[in-house]
Design a protein around this motif. Structure first.
Motif, PDB file in Angstrom:
ATOM      1  N   HIS A  84       0.837  -1.188   0.000  1.00  0.00           N
ATOM      2  CA  HIS A  84       0.000   0.000   0.000  1.00  0.00           C
ATOM      3  C   HIS A  84       0.879   1.247   0.000  1.00  0.00           C
ATOM      4  O   HIS A  84       1.750   1.419   0.840  1.00  0.00           O
ATOM      5  N   GLY A  85       0.643   2.132  -0.973  1.00  0.00           N
ATOM      6  CA  GLY A  85       1.399   3.381  -1.040  1.00  0.00           C
ATOM      7  C   GLY A  85       2.662   3.291  -1.859  1.00  0.00           C
ATOM      8  O   GLY A  85       3.358   4.291  -2.038  1.00  0.00           O
ATOM      9  N   SER A  86       2.993   2.112  -2.380  1.00  0.00           N
ATOM     10  CA  SER A  86       4.161   1.984  -3.249  1.00  0.00           C
ATOM     11  C   SER A  86       3.694   1.954  -4.699  1.00  0.00           C
ATOM     12  O   SER A  86       2.506   1.819  -4.979  1.00  0.00           O
ATOM     13  N   ASN A  87       4.625   2.087  -5.629  1.00  0.00           N
ATOM     14  CA  ASN A  87       4.243   1.998  -7.035  1.00  0.00           C
ATOM     15  C   ASN A  87       5.321   1.286  -7.836  1.00  0.00           C
ATOM     16  O   ASN A  87       6.506   1.351  -7.512  1.00  0.00           O
ATOM     17  N   ASN A  88       4.875   0.582  -8.880  1.00  0.00           N
ATOM     18  CA  ASN A  88       5.792  -0.095  -9.802  1.00  0.00           C
ATOM     19  C   ASN A  88       6.747  -1.029  -9.055  1.00  0.00           C
ATOM     20  O   ASN A  88       7.943  -1.065  -9.339  1.00  0.00           O
ATOM     21  N   THR A  89       6.212  -1.774  -8.101  1.00  0.00           N
ATOM     22  CA  THR A  89       7.024  -2.615  -7.230  1.00  0.00           C
ATOM     23  C   THR A  89       6.855  -4.083  -7.598  1.00  0.00           C
ATOM     24  O   THR A  89       5.742  -4.548  -7.798  1.00  0.00           O
ATOM     25  N   ARG A  90       7.968  -4.795  -7.707  1.00  0.00           N
ATOM     26  CA  ARG A  90       7.881  -6.219  -8.019  1.00  0.00           C
ATOM     27  C   ARG A  90       9.148  -6.962  -7.595  1.00  0.00           C
ATOM     28  O   ARG A  90      10.248  -6.403  -7.572  1.00  0.00           O
ATOM     29  N   ASP A  91       8.932  -8.231  -7.270  1.00  0.00           N
ATOM     30  CA  ASP A  91      10.017  -9.150  -6.946  1.00  0.00           C
ATOM     31  C   ASP A  91      10.625  -9.641  -8.254  1.00  0.00           C
ATOM     32  O   ASP A  91       9.901 -10.065  -9.167  1.00  0.00           O
ATOM     33  N   LEU A  92      11.942  -9.581  -8.368  1.00  0.00           N
ATOM     34  CA  LEU A  92      12.608 -10.048  -9.582  1.00  0.00           C
ATOM     35  C   LEU A  92      12.814 -11.558  -9.580  1.00  0.00           C
ATOM     36  O   LEU A  92      13.364 -12.108 -10.544  1.00  0.00           O
ATOM     37  N   GLY A  93      12.379 -12.220  -8.518  1.00  0.00           N
ATOM     38  CA  GLY A  93      12.495 -13.671  -8.446  1.00  0.00           C
ATOM     39  C   GLY A  93      11.780 -14.353  -9.598  1.00  0.00           C
ATOM     40  O   GLY A  93      10.698 -13.936 -10.018  1.00  0.00           O
ATOM     41  N   GLY A  94      12.411 -15.403 -10.120  1.00  0.00           N
ATOM     42  CA  GLY A  94      11.830 -16.173 -11.211  1.00  0.00           C
ATOM     43  C   GLY A  94      12.372 -15.824 -12.575  1.00  0.00           C
ATOM     44  O   GLY A  94      12.194 -16.603 -13.525  1.00  0.00           O
TER      45      GLY A  94
ATOM     46  N   ILE B 235      16.443 -16.402 -10.823  1.00  0.00           N
ATOM     47  CA  ILE B 235      16.689 -15.587  -9.636  1.00  0.00           C
ATOM     48  C   ILE B 235      15.789 -16.097  -8.518  1.00  0.00           C
ATOM     49  O   ILE B 235      14.603 -16.370  -8.725  1.00  0.00           O
ATOM     50  N   ALA B 236      16.346 -16.237  -7.338  1.00  0.00           N
ATOM     51  CA  ALA B 236      15.584 -16.741  -6.197  1.00  0.00           C
ATOM     52  C   ALA B 236      14.524 -15.719  -5.800  1.00  0.00           C
ATOM     53  O   ALA B 236      14.787 -14.511  -5.788  1.00  0.00           O
ATOM     54  N   PRO B 237      13.329 -16.163  -5.474  1.00  0.00           N
ATOM     55  CA  PRO B 237      12.294 -15.226  -5.000  1.00  0.00           C
ATOM     56  C   PRO B 237      12.660 -14.661  -3.636  1.00  0.00           C
ATOM     57  O   PRO B 237      13.364 -15.286  -2.847  1.00  0.00           O
TER      58      PRO B 237
END
Length: 262
Positions: A6-16, A25-27
């Motif tokens: 909540h309140g963040s933008n364009n956020t993602r885990d590079l895992g996979g 890449i490890a999650p």
């Protein structure tokens, strides 16, 4: 794409993300993001407890951080690694500053492409940027577990070029790096455009067109960064070894630490 927090933008885990040799890449080890300053207390706690973020790398300039400091509820260590000595158009986090720079660029007869190429060249061959990438890799090499999160204002330009360096060091193909770079949540783009064009009242059609182009993800920017690398260093691996200073043992350590082991 729904907000990662909540309140963040364009956020993602590079895992996979897969490397050229078939590993992934490890999650839960690398998270990229845009602005975090709007996060609520619950999201701050989730970063620490659920996602085990050990270090946040804030790629914004000191002036940006001064205008929009990270939440006090965020207890994770934050390292400021500015990639530019001054805030260019792609390196500002509030719409008022962006509008000022758009107006100045349009008045000077510059196109959005010319202005962003200036930004991206700075992110590739600028001394401050190179020193910043060196520090980022040092942090990665000294984080044996948990996650490292790196973020800027929009999670696109500075964060995108940082992801280019990191993913290249892991052995990810350019095609897959581009696929990650081009991800941009449409809702965030629309919010950004409304702020620029309605609340800040961009005056002319040229300014409005500039703003629309700036708010969009652009493959041409990435390709321009590639050309800058090729002109100066030939290959991204040469850039990582000669400019950033990574050694073979450090490449191996990064891949051992952040890639799933078969």
């Amino acid at each position: 794409m729904e907000p990662f927090f909540h309140g963040s933008n364009n956020t993602r885990d590079l895992g996979g993300i897969r490397t050229k040799d078939g590993r992934r890449i490890a999650p839960g080890r690398l998270i990229r993001s845009g602005a975090l300053y709007r996060m609520n207390a619950a999201s701050c706690r989730r970063l620490e407890t659920q996602y085990r973020v050990k270090t946040i790398i804030d790629l914004r300039t000191t002036s940006e951080i001064g205008r929009h400091p990270l939440p006090k509820a965020l207890k994770i260590p934050v390292v400021n690694v500015s990639l530019s000595e001054k805030a260019m158009l792609g390196m500002v986090s509030d719409s008022a500053s962006i509008v000022q720079k758009i107006r100045a660029a349009v008045a000077a007869g510059m196109t959005e492409t010319e202005f962003m190429e200036q930004t991206y060249r700075n992110l590739i061959i600028g001394k401050t940027a190179i020193a910043g990438y060196q520090r980022i890799f040092d942090i990665l090499l000294h984080t044996p577990d948990g996650a490292v999160l790196f973020s800027c204002a929009q999670g696109r330009d500075r964060t995108g070029m940082t992801a280019l360096m990191i993913l290249s060091a892991f052995g990810v193909s350019v095609i897959d790096i581009v696929d990650d770079y081009m991800i941009a949540p449409s809702a965030e783009r629309e919010y950004f455009l409304i702020s620029l064009m309605k609340n800040r009242r961009l005056a002319s059609s040229d300014e409005a067109a500039f703003a629309k182009a700036f708010a969009s993800s652009s493959l041409s920017r990435f390709r321009y960064a590639e050309r800058c690398l090729e002109e100066e260093y030939g290959l991204i691996h040469t850039y990582l070894t000669e400019a950033i200073g990574l050694r073979n043992a450090e490449f191996e350590q990064l891949r051992k630490t952040y890639l799933l082991q078969s």
